[in-house]
Each structure stands twice: as C-alpha cells, then as structure tokens.
Design a protein around this motif. Structure first.
Motif, PDB file in Angstrom:
ATOM      1  N   LEU A  22       0.822  -1.208   0.000  1.00  0.00           N
ATOM      2  CA  LEU A  22       0.000   0.000   0.000  1.00  0.00           C
ATOM      3  C   LEU A  22       0.859   1.262   0.000  1.00  0.00           C
ATOM      4  O   LEU A  22       0.559   2.240  -0.693  1.00  0.00           O
ATOM      5  N   TYR A  23       1.940   1.222   0.768  1.00  0.00           N
ATOM      6  CA  TYR A  23       2.811   2.395   0.855  1.00  0.00           C
ATOM      7  C   TYR A  23       3.551   2.638  -0.462  1.00  0.00           C
ATOM      8  O   TYR A  23       3.707   3.790  -0.888  1.00  0.00           O
ATOM      9  N   ALA A  24       3.993   1.558  -1.103  1.00  0.00           N
ATOM     10  CA  ALA A  24       4.840   1.697  -2.294  1.00  0.00           C
ATOM     11  C   ALA A  24       4.092   1.436  -3.592  1.00  0.00           C
ATOM     12  O   ALA A  24       4.724   1.249  -4.630  1.00  0.00           O
ATOM     13  N   GLN A  25       2.751   1.420  -3.555  1.00  0.00           N
ATOM     14  CA  GLN A  25       2.015   1.092  -4.774  1.00  0.00           C
ATOM     15  C   GLN A  25       2.248   2.123  -5.880  1.00  0.00           C
ATOM     16  O   GLN A  25       2.257   1.766  -7.070  1.00  0.00           O
ATOM     17  N   ARG A  26       2.471   3.379  -5.504  1.00  0.00           N
ATOM     18  CA  ARG A  26       2.737   4.385  -6.535  1.00  0.00           C
ATOM     19  C   ARG A  26       4.019   4.069  -7.289  1.00  0.00           C
ATOM     20  O   ARG A  26       4.080   4.158  -8.512  1.00  0.00           O
ATOM     21  N   TYR A  27       5.066   3.663  -6.536  1.00  0.00           N
ATOM     22  CA  TYR A  27       6.322   3.304  -7.179  1.00  0.00           C
ATOM     23  C   TYR A  27       6.178   2.022  -7.989  1.00  0.00           C
ATOM     24  O   TYR A  27       6.777   1.875  -9.051  1.00  0.00           O
ATOM     25  N   LEU A  28       5.385   1.085  -7.472  1.00  0.00           N
ATOM     26  CA  LEU A  28       5.203  -0.176  -8.171  1.00  0.00           C
ATOM     27  C   LEU A  28       4.508   0.043  -9.511  1.00  0.00           C
ATOM     28  O   LEU A  28       4.949  -0.458 -10.542  1.00  0.00           O
ATOM     29  N   VAL A  29       3.412   0.795  -9.514  1.00  0.00           N
ATOM     30  CA  VAL A  29       2.674   1.048 -10.745  1.00  0.00           C
ATOM     31  C   VAL A  29       3.532   1.848 -11.733  1.00  0.00           C
ATOM     32  O   VAL A  29       3.618   1.522 -12.922  1.00  0.00           O
ATOM     33  N   GLU A  30       4.195   2.890 -11.218  1.00  0.00           N
ATOM     34  CA  GLU A  30       5.026   3.714 -12.096  1.00  0.00           C
ATOM     35  C   GLU A  30       6.202   2.937 -12.630  1.00  0.00           C
ATOM     36  O   GLU A  30       6.535   3.029 -13.819  1.00  0.00           O
TER      37      GLU A  30
END
Length: 285
Positions: free
Chosen positions: A268-276
C-alpha cells in the motif's frame, strides 16, 4: 468531451464492486475467522454472526497453543521476526549487488553479456528442488546450514535475478544522452551512476525491491530444509498449527493475518512506485 449516462456509470460501479468483492472476499473471510473458535468456524452452515474472541492472537503472541491434546509451545512471533529479518536483509543485499550489475548490463555491452544475464535469470526458472540437495550438502560442508547468513545467501537465488532484470530494463529506458552530457561536464562513471542514473531509475528500483521482498517473504522450501525451527520464517512456522489432534483453523487464520500484514502495508505504501516502475517499461528486457 464525451460524457457517460447514469446507467453506464451505475453498471460500471456495480461491475467494479463485484470484482472487488470477488478478490477481497477470501481476505475478509480469513480476517473474520481469526476472531472465531474452531467450533464456530466448523459450524454448518457457516454464519457471519459470532461472538468474537482474541484467543487466537493471544495464543500466537504468548506462544502457547491450546489443543485437544494439551498445551503446545509455538514460536510464531520468532518466525515472524525471522521472515522480516531474512526478507529485508536479502532484498537489501540484492539491491546492493543487483542495481550496479543491472546498470552495467544496460550500458556496457560486452561479449557474452546477454548470455551472463540470461544465465542469472535462469535461476528464477529452475525449481527450488533442483538445487536443494546440492545446496544442503554444500551448506553442511561449509558450516552454513541452519544460519541466517546461509539463508540470506540462498535467498539471492530468488531476489537477485528479479532485481537484475527489472532494473536493467528500466536503465535501458533512460536516455543515454543525459548521462553522456553529465560525463562530458567532467564527472566520472561512478558519479554519473549515483547522481543521474539512480534518481531517474528510482521508481523501477522501488518496484523491483517490493516484488523481491514479496517473493522472499513467501519462500518456503529453502527455509524448510536449510534451517531449524528457531531460524525458520513464518511460512514454515505455520506448520505448527497442524497438530495430531487436528488443525487449529482459528490460529491459522490469525497467523495469516499477521504474516500478510507487513507485505500488505508495504504494498500500500509503495504502490505508486510499483505502478510507475512497471508501467514505464521496467520489465522490458
């Protein structure tokens, strides 16, 4: 600008809700099971109405599991700590080794580079049982059996190829002209890598680290054979809930909730980095 009708929005919302319910139902059900006794869980037909209890979590935290055959000592919290330590340390080491190697494979084209990179990737293709017997023998001879160092070393078979190929593809997507311009300004190769390549590849490195952490956390076979109970991760420690007197479903559910909590929170915390990281070509290669 095209607009959607209220019926289309309603149908779309209903479809999204059904999909979320379909995928979230097992997690919600496991969460509810963790607050029930075995009698309540095995009741036919099952019911959403029950008297919640914290006995399952209390048993895991205190390490005392009450079964039909008597009191059973378990080390679930130690196993949970082992998983956190092994996964974090393995991924940290994998990033230290894999990120510079990925940059070298992306920028320095030399004879045999593709063969070496594919050989490293092939470690992910091979089933763990294929290398388990030789590893067991070597670890016993080298004194690495039942040690944290040995497990962290063998975990590199899981995390290093994954980090190498994801980050390599991301480095290849970064325009080389940016780095060449920085080098022409008088900076050396290491400074270019540290100040230009690493910041630009940040999302890809974060995505690779997150995926590697999840794969390391879920590892079962290596730790089952190469470590004893005091150094085994939670995936192996969960076997303690299968006793001679039966399966303690409530404790199993509570253990699942506690074991997925770190990875779930990290995702949840790193989902932005994962998607990007994954959407901008980080898996190319």
């Amino acid at each position: 600008m095209e607009t959607t009708s209220p019926i289309e929005r309603l149908l779309r919302g209903t479809a999204i809700t059904l999909v979320c319910l379909f995928f979230m139902f097992p997690i919600v059900w496991i969460f509810l099971m963790s607050f029930q006794t075995n009698e309540s869980i095995l009741r036919v037909p099952p019911s959403l109405i029950f008297a919640p209890t914290l006995e399952n979590y209390q048993a895991l935290i205190t390490g005392k599991l009450q079964t039909a055959a008597g009191m059973l000592e378990i080390n679930f919290m130690r196993n949970l700590w082992n998983s956190l330590f092994l996964s974090t340390t393995s991924v940290a080491l994998g990033l230290v080794l894999g990120v510079p190697a990925a940059y070298a494979f992306a920028r320095l084209k030399f004879k045999g580079s593709e063969d070496i990179a594919f050989t490293l990737l092939s470690f992910r293709f091979a089933p763990p049982l294929l290398v388990l017997l030789p590893l067991t023998i070597y670890f016993q001879q080298l004194g690495l059996a039942n040690t944290y160092g040995g497990l962290i070393w063998v975990y590199q078979l899981i995390v290093l190829p994954l980090i190498l190929w994801i980050v390599r593809g991301y480095f290849e997507d970064i325009p080389a002209d940016v780095e060449y311009a920085y080098r022409i300004a008088g900076h050396d190769f290491w400074s270019t890598f540290r100040r230009i390549a690493l910041p630009l590849a940040g999302p890809g490195i974060a995505a690779a680290g997150l995926l590697a952490f999840i794969f390391a956390w879920n590892n079962f076979v290596f730790a089952l054979v190469l470590a004893s109970a005091d150094k085994q991760p939670v995936t192996v420690g969960a076997l303690a809930f299968v006793t001679a007197s039966g399966i303690q479903y409530g404790q199993v559910a509570a253990g699942i909730v506690l074991s997925i909590a770190p990875t779930f929170a990290l995702a949840l915390y790193a989902q932005r980095y994962l998607v990007e990281g994954l959407s901008l070509g980080a898996v190319k290669g």
